[in-house]
Enzyme design. Sequence first.
Site, mmCIF file in Angstrom:
data_model
loop_
_atom_site.group_PDB
_atom_site.id
_atom_site.type_symbol
_atom_site.label_atom_id
_atom_site.label_comp_id
_atom_site.label_asym_id
_atom_site.label_seq_id
_atom_site.Cartn_x
_atom_site.Cartn_y
_atom_site.Cartn_z
ATOM 1 N N SER A 77 0.834 -1.196 0.000
ATOM 2 C CA SER A 77 0.000 0.000 0.000
ATOM 3 C C SER A 77 0.871 1.250 0.000
ATOM 4 O O SER A 77 2.088 1.169 0.054
ATOM 5 C CB SER A 77 -0.911 0.000 1.226
ATOM 6 O OG SER A 77 -0.135 0.184 2.390
ATOM 7 N N LYS A 78 0.214 2.380 -0.032
ATOM 8 C CA LYS A 78 0.949 3.655 -0.176
ATOM 9 C C LYS A 78 2.019 3.846 0.882
ATOM 10 O O LYS A 78 3.025 4.480 0.650
ATOM 11 C CB LYS A 78 0.017 4.885 -0.098
ATOM 12 C CG LYS A 78 -1.213 4.831 -0.937
ATOM 13 C CD LYS A 78 -2.442 4.353 -0.166
ATOM 14 C CE LYS A 78 -3.107 3.197 -0.848
ATOM 15 N NZ LYS A 78 -3.691 2.140 -0.114
ATOM 16 N N ARG A 79 1.774 3.294 2.060
ATOM 17 C CA ARG A 79 2.776 3.544 3.083
ATOM 18 C C ARG A 79 4.073 2.786 2.830
ATOM 19 O O ARG A 79 5.050 2.946 3.544
ATOM 20 C CB ARG A 79 2.210 3.234 4.482
ATOM 21 C CG ARG A 79 1.821 1.826 4.671
ATOM 22 C CD ARG A 79 0.943 1.592 5.881
ATOM 23 N NE ARG A 79 0.430 0.241 5.806
ATOM 24 C CZ ARG A 79 1.166 -0.843 6.072
ATOM 25 N NH1 ARG A 79 2.413 -0.695 6.463
ATOM 26 N NH2 ARG A 79 0.652 -2.035 5.935
ATOM 27 N N HIS A 80 4.085 1.961 1.801
ATOM 28 C CA HIS A 80 5.320 1.298 1.429
ATOM 29 C C HIS A 80 6.138 2.136 0.460
ATOM 30 O O HIS A 80 7.135 1.680 -0.075
ATOM 31 C CB HIS A 80 5.030 -0.063 0.785
ATOM 32 C CG HIS A 80 4.538 -1.089 1.754
ATOM 33 N ND1 HIS A 80 3.239 -1.507 1.797
ATOM 34 C CD2 HIS A 80 5.171 -1.749 2.750
ATOM 35 C CE1 HIS A 80 3.094 -2.394 2.768
ATOM 36 N NE2 HIS A 80 4.245 -2.546 3.361
ATOM 37 N N GLY A 81 5.666 3.383 0.204
ATOM 38 C CA GLY A 81 6.401 4.217 -0.731
ATOM 39 C C GLY A 81 5.829 4.107 -2.125
ATOM 40 O O GLY A 81 4.621 4.145 -2.296
#
Length: 481
Positions: A244-248
């Site tokens: 997800s987005k929090r993985h960059g």
Amino acid sequence: MVLPRVRFAPSPTGYLHVGGARTALFNWLFARHSGGTLVLRIEDTDRERSTEAHTKVILDGLGWLGVQWDEGPLFQGAYGSRHKADAERLVAEGKAYRCFCTREELDTQRAAAEKVGQAFRYDRRCFRLPREEVERRGAAGMPSTIRFLVDDKEIAWDDAVHGRISFQGRDLDDFVILRSDDSAIYNMAVVSDDIAMAITHVIRGDDHISNTPKQIALYRALGHQLPVFAHVPMILGPDGKKLSKRHGATAVGDYQDQGILAPAMRNFLALLGWSPGGDREVLPPDEIIALFTLEGIQKKAAVFDAAKLEWMNGQYLSALPADELVAEVRRRLEQIGLSDDGRDLRPLIDAVKARARTILQVANRVAVRLDPSRSELDEKGRALIGKMGSAFYSNLARAADALEPLGNGAWTAERLLASLKVMAESNGMKLGDAMQPIRVALTGSTVSEPVNELLEVVGAKRSLERLREVAGRERGTGSSA
RNA sequence: GGCGCUAUCGUCUAGGGGACUAGGACGGGGCCCUCUCAAGGCCCAAACACGGGUUCGAAUCCCGUUAGCGCUACCA
């Protein structure tokens, strides 16, 4: 035998995710391999979150990746009346029923069930309503949804990647298929559309496995033959959680911006959750198509390894002629406000691309060679200056003196190397003592192509200016070389 | 909680009962090459989750356990 028809059905509620891109790629690969057809269907029925901008980004992303669809884009929103008709037909045939329970009532029931630690299952109170009562409420304009009547039998299928998967009907709820505003719920819309579009193979993410029994029930209720289901594994972040987005960087556009080549991305994604068997890693597109089968798809979720993507991109980069990189590099130079002065960029690209893993790196290094003052001292460069002390500057000055005569017309890699060797020898220096300071002065780093080639590509005028300028900094702190 | 899916080096994977001393690739470490690095070459460390079966023989088949993940809406 009928040729396969597959579809990629993204919802335009966000950017094109690498997971979605990979699903699209697998569908495309399957269609190309089998001579079938790929339909692109945009599932825009979530009015709250769907936007045209997202649709465009998804289309652009697929285009960049080279995933070409044969039909569409079709928009699910256009088929609302068919969805509704299908749902109502099910009611007419006694396979579904109207439900007048309000959201609030349902929430209360759910909460109550949860309190007792029970799995909530709709109690079918509306199914038991007498026909006259249903008609009365309908006539009175009471809002209602349509629920599908799920029977208790086992529902199973042979998944093309997982093998046999089965669910018990009694574990399924009588799920809603049509909202009170007459729009269809996902499972209804998908089945209605897949039937109408004659989809033969449904290739989609693992996270849809638990929707599948519901969809199968719908197919059967609608009297239609089942497609083949192939559920491809999820893509995880480095922490093992769903990407997800929090993985960059997770949108394909991010990788495009970083200077990943589309063929490299395609190759990498194809190998994430699929394997042709054997050892091969870097595969030409037509070979991937030739080798692709549903059987080769992995059951296990795969972690997205950006380092391996970059390695693969490096492979493609070094195989790509400089010619094909010129436009992209020029575009990036313009972005950082650097004009190429009409110079032929090809020699510069050739000079740096073997050591680069992304186009972004290529462009940045070309920029430094176009204008050495843009270089920034890195840690190793700084360490070299610290280690050499004043010799760093004096060696630079000597090198500049030795190279000066080549400035008119003899500034070639070959002559430069010869002069540098003579200079080093006559001063009792090792070649590296002459080379490294030049490398650092010109690029800020101890890493580059061979120094004589670097000098040639930077050119006599800029090289000499830069060398003298840095050599003259000895008394300064040299904070920004 | 319920239901489902999954399980080989850190990561991507090969492996379909004996060819396994478990192979390749990325990443990591070392050496060679070299003015530096990259590339390339050579080498090293690194895995069959656990427990039961089945079998002469199990990474491979079956069962269980554990763990991870997914779904569990009038979202898609």
